[in-house]
Design a protein around this motif. Structure first.
Motif, short mmCIF file in Angstrom:
data_model
loop_
_atom_site.label_atom_id
_atom_site.label_comp_id
_atom_site.label_asym_id
_atom_site.label_seq_id
_atom_site.Cartn_x
_atom_site.Cartn_y
_atom_site.Cartn_z
N GLY A 1 0.77 -1.24 0.00
CA GLY A 1 0.00 0.00 0.00
C GLY A 1 0.80 1.29 0.00
O GLY A 1 1.79 1.45 -0.71
N ASN B 1 6.12 -8.67 8.33
CA ASN B 1 6.39 -9.80 7.44
C ASN B 1 7.85 -9.81 6.95
O ASN B 1 8.22 -9.07 6.03
CB ASN B 1 5.42 -9.73 6.26
CG ASN B 1 5.46 -10.98 5.42
OD1 ASN B 1 6.54 -11.50 5.12
ND2 ASN B 1 4.30 -11.47 5.04
N GLY C 1 -2.74 10.12 8.79
CA GLY C 1 -4.07 10.14 9.38
C GLY C 1 -5.06 9.56 8.40
O GLY C 1 -4.80 8.53 7.77
N SER C 2 -6.18 10.25 8.23
CA SER C 2 -7.25 9.76 7.35
C SER C 2 -8.28 10.88 7.22
O SER C 2 -8.28 11.81 8.04
CB SER C 2 -7.89 8.53 8.01
OG SER C 2 -9.16 8.27 7.47
N LYS D 1 -8.57 -6.34 4.09
CA LYS D 1 -8.26 -6.88 5.43
C LYS D 1 -9.39 -6.57 6.41
O LYS D 1 -9.66 -7.35 7.32
CB LYS D 1 -6.96 -6.27 5.96
CG LYS D 1 -5.68 -6.78 5.29
CD LYS D 1 -4.47 -6.08 5.92
CE LYS D 1 -3.22 -6.20 5.09
NZ LYS D 1 -2.16 -5.25 5.53
N CYS E 1 9.15 -6.08 12.88
CA CYS E 1 8.69 -5.71 14.22
C CYS E 1 7.17 -5.55 14.23
O CYS E 1 6.60 -5.00 13.29
CB CYS E 1 9.36 -4.39 14.61
SG CYS E 1 8.93 -3.79 16.22
N GLY F 1 -8.08 9.49 1.76
CA GLY F 1 -9.40 8.85 1.81
C GLY F 1 -9.22 7.44 1.27
O GLY F 1 -8.09 6.90 1.29
N GLY G 1 -0.68 0.84 9.72
CA GLY G 1 -2.01 0.90 10.31
C GLY G 1 -2.94 -0.12 9.70
O GLY G 1 -2.61 -0.77 8.71
N VAL H 1 -0.86 0.70 17.80
CA VAL H 1 -0.12 0.99 16.56
C VAL H 1 -0.31 2.44 16.14
O VAL H 1 0.66 3.17 15.90
CB VAL H 1 -0.55 0.04 15.41
CG1 VAL H 1 0.14 0.42 14.10
CG2 VAL H 1 -0.25 -1.41 15.77
N HIS H 2 -1.58 2.89 16.05
CA HIS H 2 -1.86 4.23 15.50
C HIS H 2 -1.48 5.34 16.46
O HIS H 2 -1.12 6.43 16.02
CB HIS H 2 -3.35 4.38 15.17
CG HIS H 2 -3.83 3.50 14.07
ND1 HIS H 2 -5.10 3.56 13.55
CD2 HIS H 2 -3.21 2.53 13.35
CE1 HIS H 2 -5.25 2.67 12.59
NE2 HIS H 2 -4.12 2.03 12.45
N LEU I 1 4.33 -3.54 15.65
CA LEU I 1 4.15 -2.26 16.35
C LEU I 1 3.05 -2.30 17.40
O LEU I 1 2.87 -1.34 18.15
CB LEU I 1 3.87 -1.14 15.33
CG LEU I 1 5.07 -0.75 14.46
CD1 LEU I 1 4.62 0.08 13.26
CD2 LEU I 1 6.10 0.03 15.27
N SER J 1 8.01 -3.42 9.20
CA SER J 1 6.71 -4.11 9.11
C SER J 1 6.88 -5.44 9.85
O SER J 1 7.97 -5.69 10.38
CB SER J 1 6.32 -4.41 7.65
OG SER J 1 6.16 -3.22 6.92
N1 LIG Z 1 -6.22 2.43 2.22
C1 LIG Z 1 -7.07 3.36 2.66
O1 LIG Z 1 -8.21 3.48 2.16
C2 LIG Z 1 -6.64 4.31 3.75
C3 LIG Z 1 -7.42 5.45 3.97
C4 LIG Z 1 -7.03 6.35 4.96
C5 LIG Z 1 -5.90 6.10 5.72
N2 LIG Z 1 -5.17 4.97 5.49
C6 LIG Z 1 -3.99 4.74 6.33
O2 LIG Z 1 -2.85 4.52 5.52
C7 LIG Z 1 -1.89 3.76 6.27
C8 LIG Z 1 -1.36 2.65 5.37
O3 LIG Z 1 -2.40 1.74 5.08
P1 LIG Z 1 -2.55 1.04 3.65
O4 LIG Z 1 -3.81 1.51 3.06
O5 LIG Z 1 -1.32 1.16 2.86
O6 LIG Z 1 -2.81 -0.47 4.13
P2 LIG Z 1 -2.06 -1.85 3.82
O7 LIG Z 1 -1.87 -2.04 2.36
O8 LIG Z 1 -2.84 -2.87 4.56
O9 LIG Z 1 -0.62 -1.64 4.50
C9 LIG Z 1 -0.47 -1.57 5.88
C10 LIG Z 1 0.98 -1.74 6.26
O10 LIG Z 1 1.09 -1.62 7.68
C11 LIG Z 1 1.80 -2.75 8.19
N3 LIG Z 1 1.31 -3.09 9.52
C12 LIG Z 1 0.02 -3.32 9.88
N4 LIG Z 1 -0.03 -3.66 11.18
C13 LIG Z 1 1.25 -3.62 11.64
C14 LIG Z 1 1.84 -3.89 12.91
N5 LIG Z 1 1.11 -4.30 13.97
N6 LIG Z 1 3.18 -3.77 13.05
C15 LIG Z 1 3.93 -3.39 11.96
N7 LIG Z 1 3.43 -3.14 10.76
C16 LIG Z 1 2.10 -3.25 10.60
C17 LIG Z 1 1.56 -3.87 7.18
O11 LIG Z 1 2.64 -4.78 7.12
P3 LIG Z 1 2.70 -6.24 7.80
O12 LIG Z 1 1.34 -6.85 7.69
O13 LIG Z 1 3.77 -6.95 7.02
O14 LIG Z 1 3.12 -5.98 9.20
C18 LIG Z 1 1.55 -3.08 5.86
O15 LIG Z 1 2.86 -2.90 5.38
C19 LIG Z 1 -2.61 3.28 7.52
O16 LIG Z 1 -2.22 4.08 8.61
C20 LIG Z 1 -4.08 3.49 7.20
O17 LIG Z 1 -4.84 3.70 8.36
C21 LIG Z 1 -5.52 4.08 4.53
#
Ligand SMILES: NC(=O)c1ccc[n+]([C@@H]2O[C@H](COP(=O)([O-])OP(=O)(O)OC[C@H]3O[C@@H](n4cnc5c(N)ncnc54)[C@H](OP(=O)(O)O)[C@@H]3O)[C@@H](O)[C@H]2O)c1
Length: 256
Positions: free
Chosen positions: A12, A34, A137-138, A191, A58, A182, A88, A109-110, A60, A32
């Motif tokens: 992402g 994985n 944020g978001s 997920k 790690c 967004g 997140g 985490v957040h 988080l 991350s």
């Molecule tokens: N996608 C959206 O629509 C959206 C909208 C608004 C905000 N956001 C924010 O954007 C950020 C990135 O999200 P994304 O959309 O890119 O989602 P994503 O594709 O699911 O990526 C999330 C990343 O966070 C890592 N992660 C999750 N839990 C973790 C933990 N406990 N410890 C360490 N790493 C962790 C995951 O890696 P591993 O699983 O390998 O640990 C992955 O690399 C987040 O903060 C999310 O809230 C996303």
């Protein structure tokens, strides 16, 4: 050459950030959970962009994660110039039905890991009078989200914390930017089982576009940035309209 610490890089927005910073010639520290994905990402980024890439596997949501990460970074003899607090996830649904364990992990985490990492990198940045921090944020940072109540509350913290810190850091050479995306096409919605909702059908951005917006505004030292025109309008509506009107609309978008 700057060293950039990015959390949540294996997919992402964080993955797109890692690519963006590597392409600009920065050394990267990936964080991350994985390990095999991190190893593959390290090999890919090093061979494509000829920068140094380290990784720290790690979780988080572990209480002392930030200290573990920073201890590893100092044992590598590195200091952090840019911090991207991106990792997140979401746990959507009626609060009565959602997993408390996942929600407490989300708060860890957040909120807690993001705060601790920021606290631990800041003294070095201030001493060097140079540093940029970006907290993800978001659009949910700006409004309560029924059926996603804990998620939006954590992201409100991210925005409020970043705004306050931005002002405190004026004149130090260090900036804090809050990036508010967004709906973005990553693994996030799948997920959380919300990819079929109106929110993810109406207007979805690509992670590369979101990271590029964050990158540009981080370098400018901007306080906050909402990604994309549609999301800017959404945030503006949330600022203008009363919660009694925003609440049912937000719920409709997450449940339809
Ligand atoms: N996608 C959206 O629509 C959206 C909208 C608004 C905000 N956001 C924010 O954007 C950020 C990135 O999200 P994304 O959309 O890119 O989602 P994503 O594709 O699911 O990526 C999330 C990343 O966070 C890592 N992660 C999750 N839990 C973790 C933990 N406990 N410890 C360490 N790493 C962790 C995951 O890696 P591993 O699983 O390998 O640990 C992955 O690399 C987040 O903060 C999310 O809230 C996303």
């Amino acid at each position: 050459m700057n060293t950039v610490l990015i959390t949540g890089t294996t997919s992402g927005i964080g993955k797109a950030f890692a690519e963006k910073f590597a392409n600009a010639g920065n050394n990267i520290i990936l964080v991350s959970r994985n390990k095999s994905k991190l190893q593959q990402q390290q090999i890919y980024l090093q061979s494509h962009y000829h920068v140094s890439v380290k990784y720290i596997s790690c979780d988080l949501s572990e209480v002392h994660a930030a200290n573990v990460i920073m201890d590893k970074i100092s044992s590598m003899g590195l200091s952090v110039d840019f911090l991207i607090n991106n990792a997140g996830f979401n746990e959507a649904g009626y609060f009565i039905d959602t997993s408390l364990e996942k929600e407490l992990d989300m708060i860890q985490v957040h909120i807690k890991a993001l705060t601790a990492l920021t606290k631990l990198v800041l003294p070095g940045m201030i001493a060097r009078r140079y540093g940029h921090i970006l907290n993800v944020g978001s659009t949910g940072s700006y409004m309560p989200c029924p059926c996603d109540a804990v998620y939006a509350a954590t992201k409100s913290y991210v925005l409020s914390f970043s705004n306050g810190l931005y002002q405190e850091l004026k004149g130090t050479g260090v900036t804090v930017t809050c990036l508010c995306p967004g709906a973005t096409e990553t693994l996030f919605a799948d997920k959380a089982d919300i990819s079929n909702t109106l929110l993810f059908k109406l207007f979805v951005m690509q992670p590369e576009t979101v990271a590029a917006i964050g990158y540009k505004n981080l370098l400018k030292g901007k306080r906050t940035v909402t990604a994309g025109l549609y999301n800017k309008l959404l945030v503006l509506s949330a600022k203008l309209l009363p919660t009694a009107i925003i609440n049912p609309i937000a719920q409709w978008m997450v449940r339809s």
